[in-house]
Write a protein that holds these residues in place. Structure first.
Motif, PDB file in Angstrom:
ATOM      1  N   GLN A  58     -19.346 -16.166  12.637  1.00  9.99           N
ATOM      2  CA  GLN A  58     -19.729 -14.771  12.393  1.00  9.99           C
ATOM      3  C   GLN A  58     -18.665 -13.802  12.919  1.00  9.99           C
ATOM      4  OE1 GLN A  58     -23.853 -14.953  14.048  1.00  9.99           O
ATOM      5  NE2 GLN A  58     -24.396 -14.265  11.993  1.00  9.99           N
ATOM      6  N   VAL A  60     -20.019  -3.575  15.597  1.00  9.04           N
ATOM      7  CA  VAL A  60     -21.302  -3.952  15.010  1.00  9.04           C
ATOM      8  C   VAL A  60     -21.276  -5.411  14.569  1.00  9.04           C
ATOM      9  CG1 VAL A  60     -20.676  -3.029  12.733  1.00  9.04           C
ATOM     10  CG2 VAL A  60     -23.074  -3.287  13.324  1.00  9.04           C
ATOM     11  N   GLY A  61     -22.375  -6.096  14.806  1.00 11.42           N
ATOM     12  CA  GLY A  61     -22.443  -7.499  14.424  1.00 11.42           C
ATOM     13  C   GLY A  61     -23.644  -8.155  15.066  1.00 11.42           C
ATOM     14  N   PRO A  62     -23.741  -9.450  15.080  1.00 12.44           N
ATOM     15  CA  PRO A  62     -22.814 -10.347  14.396  1.00 12.44           C
ATOM     16  C   PRO A  62     -23.097 -10.365  12.904  1.00 12.44           C
ATOM     17  CG  PRO A  62     -24.580 -11.610  15.430  1.00 12.44           C
ATOM     18  CD  PRO A  62     -24.832 -10.171  15.759  1.00 12.44           C
ATOM     19  N   LEU A  63     -22.040 -10.295  12.103  1.00 14.73           N
ATOM     20  CA  LEU A  63     -22.190 -10.194  10.660  1.00 14.73           C
ATOM     21  C   LEU A  63     -21.785 -11.504   9.981  1.00 14.73           C
ATOM     22  CD1 LEU A  63     -20.637  -6.620  10.335  1.00 14.73           C
ATOM     23  CD2 LEU A  63     -23.071  -7.209  10.296  1.00 14.73           C
ATOM     24  N   GLY A  64     -22.216 -11.634   8.764  1.00 11.23           N
ATOM     25  CA  GLY A  64     -21.878 -12.818   7.978  1.00 11.23           C
ATOM     26  C   GLY A  64     -22.767 -13.997   8.314  1.00 11.23           C
ATOM     27  N   LYS A  65     -22.672 -15.014   7.462  1.00  8.35           N
ATOM     28  CA  LYS A  65     -23.458 -16.226   7.693  1.00  8.35           C
ATOM     29  C   LYS A  65     -22.777 -17.075   8.750  1.00  8.35           C
ATOM     30  CE  LYS A  65     -25.802 -16.833   3.326  1.00  8.35           C
ATOM     31  NZ  LYS A  65     -25.596 -17.283   1.957  1.00  8.35           N
ATOM     32  N   THR A  92     -22.224  -5.125   5.480  1.00  3.44           N
ATOM     33  CA  THR A  92     -23.642  -5.476   5.353  1.00  3.44           C
ATOM     34  C   THR A  92     -24.069  -5.669   3.899  1.00  3.44           C
ATOM     35  OG1 THR A  92     -24.323  -3.153   5.227  1.00  3.44           O
ATOM     36  CG2 THR A  92     -24.195  -4.130   7.425  1.00  3.44           C
ATOM     37  N   VAL A 147     -21.673 -10.844   3.388  1.00  4.73           N
ATOM     38  CA  VAL A 147     -23.031 -11.374   3.541  1.00  4.73           C
ATOM     39  C   VAL A 147     -23.209 -12.777   2.962  1.00  4.73           C
ATOM     40  CG1 VAL A 147     -24.293  -9.206   3.807  1.00  4.73           C
ATOM     41  CG2 VAL A 147     -23.765 -10.028   1.508  1.00  4.73           C
TER      42      VAL A 147
END
Lengths: 477, 286
Positions: free
Chosen positions: B36, B90-95, B223, B242
């Motif tokens: 992530q 900002v996060g944690p983002l993604g798979k 996002t 995403v």
């Protein structure tokens, strides 16, 4: 008692006042606001037109129920601050709604004057009193009820979230709004351009809400940074309102959409508005250098108008709206289309791109566009556009912005297993209470209805706030 | 809850222009999983850029990112020190990376790609995989996280383009040799510059070895809202923020990704030149 000295006949004799505007030729090259606002004289003239109906339809026409007749009465008394405070009782963002509401379909559409004489300029008046209030700095903030000790989390700081926050804080609850981006306001800051809604106004309204006691936390992506369940079970919130909007961009699904220079409207507008790419290099975020270029937006809604008018201001040589139906079916507000035309936006109606064509570097160079004609009405009641065989032509383009609507962002739903969704991933919520399938969780705005308007989302936020307050007071789901 | 802006608690240069930052961000530290990333904005006029989280510590609430100074924003970041702040993180983002017991996993990190590969390598190792790490860079100084890579692997190969450290050659070379030697490989994870990831994909494709890459397209919100990071994977448009950032390497349209990443090259150059000039003036003033 009545403040208006004129008999009804004299009121209807006054023509609807025009909104002073920046000259089209000038404003096409800057990001300053197009509408300049009423002065005192015009405001008074317009207010005098109100018939002060015994049974006013305007308030019924307003999704948040602004007491129009009362605030116009206060304008006529010369008490502009009281007028603004009156609006604020039902509408936490008056300077914003006064600018971006489709009044023609709401308060003004319902106004008894509208058929014969043109409706009272309710939106313009609302804007005037809100601006007056802001400029004097004497904001008529409502009093909050005694603290209840209950905490409410609101996910998303767009119109629905802000409107709910404003109502809930007045009921004495602790309210915290979580925002994924770095700035508060949702679509008000990333979507609607400066020339239609100056960001300073949004900031001011947010400051007002902070003064009322609303807490804001930016940089929190609910579903990623924290889940709805964690908010309820670990952070002590008694209720959560999901107001995340319809944030996922839709593309056309035609070949060439990944070429450099093809944007979603969301991306194009976010770069321009939120990231201030129009001030590059003072701001770091870049956007395609549109100066002297051919730019087209695909779509006919307000977002399409916002995007193409932004491109024009970025210096586009030719700025086109490509729309597959005719002007009658265009969902954009009449005022926006009028402004766009005055500024020199070219409308390619009954046209539809079928492919984007690139050069060998992978940059957009043209669109293959097909001409359309209107067939019988479809399920939306609008006449269905049908392609005219063999009518394809090549339109040279450097930038294309796709503004054909948005869909639901699944981040909250996919991490909240017991939250029921319906087709398209939108959250299922009771029409009256906005309760979801999950106790303690409410949902409002575009994430329930799909893409709509600022004011409809605000109306939904109010409705949800009322239901949340009931739930917190009674404890029964 | 985060104290914003986000405080930098530790910095360390891992190589010239490659700097490690430990940042106080308790919410992110608590939720982060390997693979992530965060999006950050250094200051009010700054752009938003994605950076993979190398490590997180839920106990002290810190996340670690490793930054290679390439453009204006990353170079500016690399001027910051402990005690300074970053305006937005900002996060944690993604798979998160898909972790299971695959068997033998080859994890390849090219340059700072090693920092991105490290958390996933660690997780694969903890899941009981036999992890073969290959890390490398143009020259000795650019080989980073050697000790960390050694700790989370069963075998470690180091390569440098100029032969100043480890074996002379590219990170792909040891992989090619393993394949030529007939070693059974169950998963390859390759993270680094696009040409390197693409080359790895071409090596493993004929053998059908499952290969995963982590992509780094241009992003704004992270996002799923803007679609700027869309890449073609398996003929379908996917949003790296995403739907990724990790994808099946054999399905990725690397050529398209390379082209899209070049979109703002002129403007990026302009920003960088201005920044460097500004920095020179600042140091002269001192």
């Amino acid at each position: 008692m009545a403040t208006n000295p004129l008999p009804p006949k004299a009121r209807t004799a006054i023509p609807r006042q025009h909104m002073p505007e920046q000259e089209a030729a000038e404003r096409a090259h800057n990001f300053s606001e197009v509408n300049l606002g009423f002065n005192f004289d015009i405001t008074k003239q317009e207010a005098l037109r109100c018939l002060a109906c015994a049974n006013p339809k305007c308030t019924d026409g307003c999704p948040v129920g602004v007491k129009v007749k009362d605030f116009i009465e206060l304008i006529l008394k010369g008490d502009y601050l009281a007028a603004a405070a009156k609006v604020r009782e039902d509408d936490v963002l008056p300077a914003i709604t006064g600018r971006v509401c489709p009044q023609e379909d709401q308060c003004e559409g319902a106004c008894i004057m509208s058929k014969k004489f043109g409706p009272v300029g309710i939106g313009y008046l609302e804007r005037f009193v809100a601006d007056y209030e802001r400029q004097t700095g004497k904001i008529g903030l409502p009093q909050n009820a005694p603290p209840t000790g209950k905490k409410v989390a609101i996910v998303g700081s767009g119109p629905a979230g802000l409107s709910a926050a404003g109502d809930l804080i007045q009921k004495g609850h602790n309210v915290r709004v979580f925002e994924a981006l770095h700035e508060i306001g949702g679509v008000l800051v990333y979507g609607i351009p400066e020339f239609r809604l100056p960001k300073e106004i949004v900031r001011q309204e947010v400051e007002n809400m902070k003064k009322m006691g609303v807490e804001f936390e930016t940089n929190v992506v609910v579903g990623k940074t924290v889940t709805v369940d964690e908010l309820l079970n670990e952070e002590g919130y008694s209720a959560v309102l999901v107001a995340t909007g319809a944030g996922l961009p839709q593309f056309l699904g035609v070949p060439g959409e990944d070429l450099c220079g093809v944007y979603s409207a969301n991306e194009f507008l976010t770069r321009v508005n939120l990231m201030k790419a129009y001030k590059f290099p003072e701001y770091d975020e870049p956007i395609y250098d549109c100066r002297g270029k051919n730019v087209a937006v695909v779509g006919g809604g307000n977002t399409a108008m916002d995007a193409i008018r932004s491109a024009l201001r970025l210096g586009a040589k030719n700025a086109y709206v490509i729309y597959r139906r005719s002007e009658t079916e265009m969902p954009a507000r009449v005022e926006e289309v009028k402004h766009a035309k005055e500024e020199g936006i070219q409308f390619l109606l009954l046209n539809n791109p079928v492919e984007f064509l690139g050069d060998d570097r992978g940059w957009l160079r043209a669109a293959s566009v097909i001409k359309m004609e209107l067939g019988p009405a479809d399920e939306s009641g609008r006449r269905r556009p049908v392609p005219i065989k063999g009518s394809e032509y090549e339109l040279p383009l450097d930038v294309a912005v796709i503004a054909v609507g948005t869909s639901s962002n699944p981040l909250v739903q996919s991490t909240t297993p017991d939250l029921k969704t319906r087709k398209g991933g939108y959250i299922e919520a009771n029409t009256d209470t906005l309760k979801t399938s999950k106790p303690g969780v409410f949902a409002a705005g575009d994430i329930v209805t799909g893409g709509a308007t600022v004011i409809l989302a605000m109306g939904a936020g109010r409705k949800a706030a009322k239901a949340i307050d009931d739930y917190l007071c009674t404890g029964t789901w | 809850m985060e104290t914003q802006p986000f405080k930098i608690v530790e910095v360390r240069f891992l190589a010239p222009d490659v700097k490690l930052f430990r940042i106080l961000a308790p919410r992110i530290a608590r939720k982060q999983q390997p693979g992530q990333f965060v999006i950050l904005r250094v200051h009010e006029n700054g752009e938003r850029i994605p950076l993979t989280i190398a490590e997180s510590n839920p106990t002290d609430g810190t996340v670690t990112i490793i930054v290679q100074g390439i453009g204006k924003t990353t170079k500016h970041l690399n001027t910051l020190n402990a005690g300074d702040t970053i305006l937005d993180v900002v996060g944690p983002l993604g798979k998160a990376s898909h972790i299971e017991k695959f068997g033998t996993c080859v994890v390849i990190g090219g340059g700072v790609g090693t920092a991105i590969a490290y958390p996933t390598a660690k997780a694969l190792h903890q899941a009981g995989n036999h992890v073969i790490a290959i890390i490398g860079g143009r020259t000795k100084q650019l080989v980073i996280l050697e000790n960390e890579a050694r700790e989370v692997s069963d075998e470690l190969f180091i390569t440098t383009d100029d032969g100043s450290y480890g074996t002379k050659g590219l990170v792909i070379d040891p992989l090619k040799k393993m394949i030529a030697d007939g070693r059974k490989i169950d998963l390859v994870l390759a993270i680094g510059p696009i040409p390197m990831m693409r080359a790895v994909a071409e090596v493993t494709r004929p053998l059908g070895i499952k290969t995963v890459v982590s992509l780094n397209p241009i992003m704004v919100d992270g996002t799923g809202m803007c679609g700027g990071c869309r890449v073609h994977v398996g003929g379908k448009s996917q949003f790296a923020c995403v739907d990724g950032p990790e994808f099946d390497a054999h399905q990725v349209d690397f050529a398209g990704l390379t082209k899209r990443n070049a979109l703002y090259r002129d403007m990026e150059k302009h920003s960088l030149v201005e920044f460097e000039q500004h920095r020179c003036k600042l140091s002269e003033a001192k």
